[in-house]
Design an enzyme around this catalytic site. Structure first.
Site, PDB file in Angstrom:
ATOM      1  N   VAL A 184      57.114  33.287  51.549  1.00 14.08           N
ATOM      2  CA  VAL A 184      55.828  33.578  52.185  1.00 14.08           C
ATOM      3  C   VAL A 184      55.207  32.287  52.726  1.00 14.08           C
ATOM      4  CG1 VAL A 184      53.514  34.531  51.849  1.00 14.08           C
ATOM      5  CG2 VAL A 184      55.435  35.536  50.635  1.00 14.08           C
ATOM      6  N   ASP A 211      56.856  46.586  41.373  1.00 11.89           N
ATOM      7  CA  ASP A 211      56.820  45.162  41.024  1.00 11.89           C
ATOM      8  C   ASP A 211      55.377  44.694  40.843  1.00 11.89           C
ATOM      9  OD1 ASP A 211      57.860  42.716  40.353  1.00 11.89           O
ATOM     10  OD2 ASP A 211      58.333  42.095  42.403  1.00 11.89           O
TER      11      ASP A 211
HETATM   12  N1  LIG Z   1      48.580  37.608  51.756  1.00 11.29           N
HETATM   13  C1  LIG Z   1      48.603  36.517  50.999  1.00 11.29           C
HETATM   14  N2  LIG Z   1      47.548  35.677  50.960  1.00 11.29           N
HETATM   15  C2  LIG Z   1      47.588  34.566  50.185  1.00 11.29           C
HETATM   16  N3  LIG Z   1      48.613  34.229  49.388  1.00 11.29           N
HETATM   17  C3  LIG Z   1      49.695  35.015  49.369  1.00 11.29           C
HETATM   18  C4  LIG Z   1      49.756  36.201  50.162  1.00 11.29           C
HETATM   19  N4  LIG Z   1      50.936  36.809  49.927  1.00 11.29           N
HETATM   20  C5  LIG Z   1      51.581  36.049  49.029  1.00 11.29           C
HETATM   21  N5  LIG Z   1      50.854  34.964  48.679  1.00 11.29           N
HETATM   22  C6  LIG Z   1      51.259  33.908  47.724  1.00 11.29           C
HETATM   23  O1  LIG Z   1      52.633  33.666  47.890  1.00 11.29           O
HETATM   24  C7  LIG Z   1      53.303  33.731  46.638  1.00 11.29           C
HETATM   25  C8  LIG Z   1      54.719  34.256  46.825  1.00 11.29           C
HETATM   26  O2  LIG Z   1      54.703  35.614  47.143  1.00 11.29           O
HETATM   27  P1  LIG Z   1      55.979  36.515  46.953  1.00 11.29           P
HETATM   28  O3  LIG Z   1      57.066  36.025  47.836  1.00 11.29           O
HETATM   29  O4  LIG Z   1      55.552  37.934  47.123  1.00 11.29           O
HETATM   30  O5  LIG Z   1      56.468  36.243  45.481  1.00 11.29           O
HETATM   31  P2  LIG Z   1      55.841  36.699  44.098  1.00 11.29           P
HETATM   32  O6  LIG Z   1      54.893  37.825  44.369  1.00 11.29           O
HETATM   33  O7  LIG Z   1      57.026  37.116  43.308  1.00 11.29           O
HETATM   34  O8  LIG Z   1      55.146  35.481  43.541  1.00 11.29           O
HETATM   35  C9  LIG Z   1      52.435  34.633  45.778  1.00 11.29           C
HETATM   36  O9  LIG Z   1      52.558  34.304  44.423  1.00 11.29           O
HETATM   37  C10 LIG Z   1      51.036  34.357  46.294  1.00 11.29           C
HETATM   38  O10 LIG Z   1      50.430  33.314  45.542  1.00 11.29           O
END
Ligand SMILES: Nc1ncnc2c1ncn2[C@@H]1O[C@H](COP(=O)(O)OP(=O)(O)O)[C@@H](O)[C@H]1O
Ligand SMILES: *[C@@H]1O[C@H](CO)[C@@H](O)[C@H](O)[C@H]1NC(C)=O
Ligand SMILES: *[C@@H]1O[C@H](CO)[C@@H](O)[C@H](O)[C@H]1NC(C)=O
Ligand SMILES: *[C@@H]1O[C@H](CO)[C@@H](O)[C@H](O)[C@H]1NC(C)=O
Ligand SMILES: *[C@@H]1O[C@H](CO)[C@@H](O)[C@H](O)[C@H]1NC(C)=O
Ligand SMILES: [Mg+2]
Length: 376
Positions: free
Chosen positions: A93, A204
């Protein structure tokens, strides 16, 4: 007047009265039916206004969700390491900023997603239609060759895990904020399970999938991701486990059976984590490494409050609310799927503090693996 005529006159009067009575009854019944229907419709309108953000527009077609790949890539500075927000089981992300100043979070799906472009677009359209104030908004997608991007609203305060598992940031969350977060997650999950057109099982749910807006309101992230990643994985039984140890219901971790009740289990773990400020996988208490659930269970059985995050201890007038939340959390993590409440009864339990709660049975006892998303 003859006697015969009199009696036929009488009969006519009786007939007229009967007709009038019947007509009146019919009119009354019809009015009642119409009135009830109108009231129902009004109720529905009010419900949809409270459930769904009224400002959001109805998503109609896939074209309105499509973003130019080069523009999104530029918005994230070519997916540079500095813009990386984190990485999960489905990809990385990145934070980005569009030309109009709008901040976005871009999920770059890993390449092993095996569904065709058309299926992917159909799933995006379905998931984008799910809109609720406790869900992260999916703005759209972008495709180029084998590259697939999902574009989400960016949430300023990041994810819940960064707060509750951090010894100093945890102090920023008093009980009222944590309680608002718990209730918001419950409402978002209820919408996914029952109110939305799709009946989505999250699969999840965990602290890093709860994002916080500027007012610390919770929004559930990554719902429908399994559909977006691989279209076939939507049945109630799968050999491929998608989820995170520590949050996975035993029947799902052991046999791959999932249902709305496996989300209820993950929700229960989340509630206990929010109250204790401890992660389910690495839980330490005075040298003894113990499973959070069994610790919460024993402590609740003993009627002690040692499971409550010390940062909350000062809020003694919230103690009842805190212990009631632990009680609800324990109801959700029961081993027997049928004993776990549905999300609608969970929301009900939070909304009616005087409602008496059932006694939970001991949570499942099974070994937990490492803290990673697994995909086997
Ligand atoms: N829309 C968003 N806005 C801000 N931070 C985000 C957003 N989506 C994800 N994140 C951040 O990115 C991190 C990684 O997300 P992700 O790939 O879904 O892995 P996970 O949920 O397993 O930690 C999340 O832990 C979060 O802190
Ligand atoms: C995407 O944007 C780039 C740069 O602005 C432009 O050159 C390209 O034609 C656009 N592609 C599409 C498919 O619109
Ligand atoms: C959440 O974000 C807003 C805006 O960025 C900020 O003002 C606020 O202090 C943040 N809250 C916490 C607890 O970090
Ligand atoms: C609960 O009480 C039992 C018996 O008194 C004790 O052994 C156990 O450590 C207590 N557990 C907790 C978490 O308080
Ligand atoms: C749970 O597991 C632990 C460790 O494997 C074991 O000591 C304990 O007896 C188990 N409890 C129950 C109720 O099965
Ligand atoms: Mg996530």
């Amino acid at each position: 007047m003859t006697h015969k005529c009199k009696s036929s006159n009488k009969a006519r009067t009786v007939t007229i009265i009967i007709i009038i009575v019947i007509v009146t009854v019919i009119i009354i019944i019809v009015s009642i039916v119409i009135f009830v229907k109108l009231m129902r419709r009004r109720d529905k309108k009010e419900m949809s206004l409270t459930n769904v953000e009224s400002e959001t527009m109805e998503v109609k077609n896939i074209e309105s969700l499509k973003y130019n790949f080069s523009i999104v890539r530029a918005a994230t500075n070519c997916f540079c390491e500095n813009n990386k927000l984190g990485q999960g089981g489905f990809g990385v992300v990145y934070k980005g900023k569009l030309g109009d100043g709008r901040e976005i979070a871009v999920k770059r799906l890993s390449k092993d997603s095996r569904q065709g472009d058309i299926e992917f677009k159909n799933e995006v359209l379905l998931v984008a239609k799910l809109q609720h104030r406790n869900l992260v908004k999916l703005y759209g997608f972008s495709l180029e060759g084998s590259e697939r991007l999902l574009i989400y609203e960016f949430l300023q305060n990041g994810s819940l895990d960064k707060f509750i598992f951090d010894p100093t940031k945890r102090l920023l969350l008093n009980w009222q904020k944590r309680f608002t977060i718990i209730k918001g997650i419950a409402k978002g999950l209820l919408y996914l399970h029952e109110d939305s057109r799709l009946k989505i099982i999250h699969r999840d749910l965990k602290a890093s999938n709860i994002l916080l807006d500027t007012e610390m309101n919770p929004k559930i992230a990554d719902f429908g991701i399994v559909r977006l990643f691989n279209h076939e994985e939507t049945q109630g039984n799968t050999g491929r486990i998608v989820g995170t140890y520590g949050y996975m219901a035993p029947e799902y971790a052991r046999h791959g059976h999932f249902s709305a009740k496996s989300d209820v289990y993950s929700f229960g773990v989340l509630v206990l984590e929010i109250v204790t400020g401890q992660k389910n996988q690495r839980f330490h208490n005075a040298e003894i490494t113990e499973h959070l659930l069994s610790f919460a269970w024993n402590s609740w059985q003993n009627g002690t409050t040692d499971l409550i995050d010390p940062a909350l201890k000062a809020e003694s007038n919230s103690l009842n609310e805190i212990m009631r939340s632990v009680h609800i959390g324990l109801l959700c993590v029961q081993e027997n799927v049928r004993d776990r409440p549905t999300m609608s009864s969970v929301v009900n339990m939070f909304n009616s503090p005087s409602l008496s709660l059932l006694v939970p049975s001991e949570p499942a006892n099974f070994s937990t693996g490492p803290d990673t998303s697994i995909d086997k």
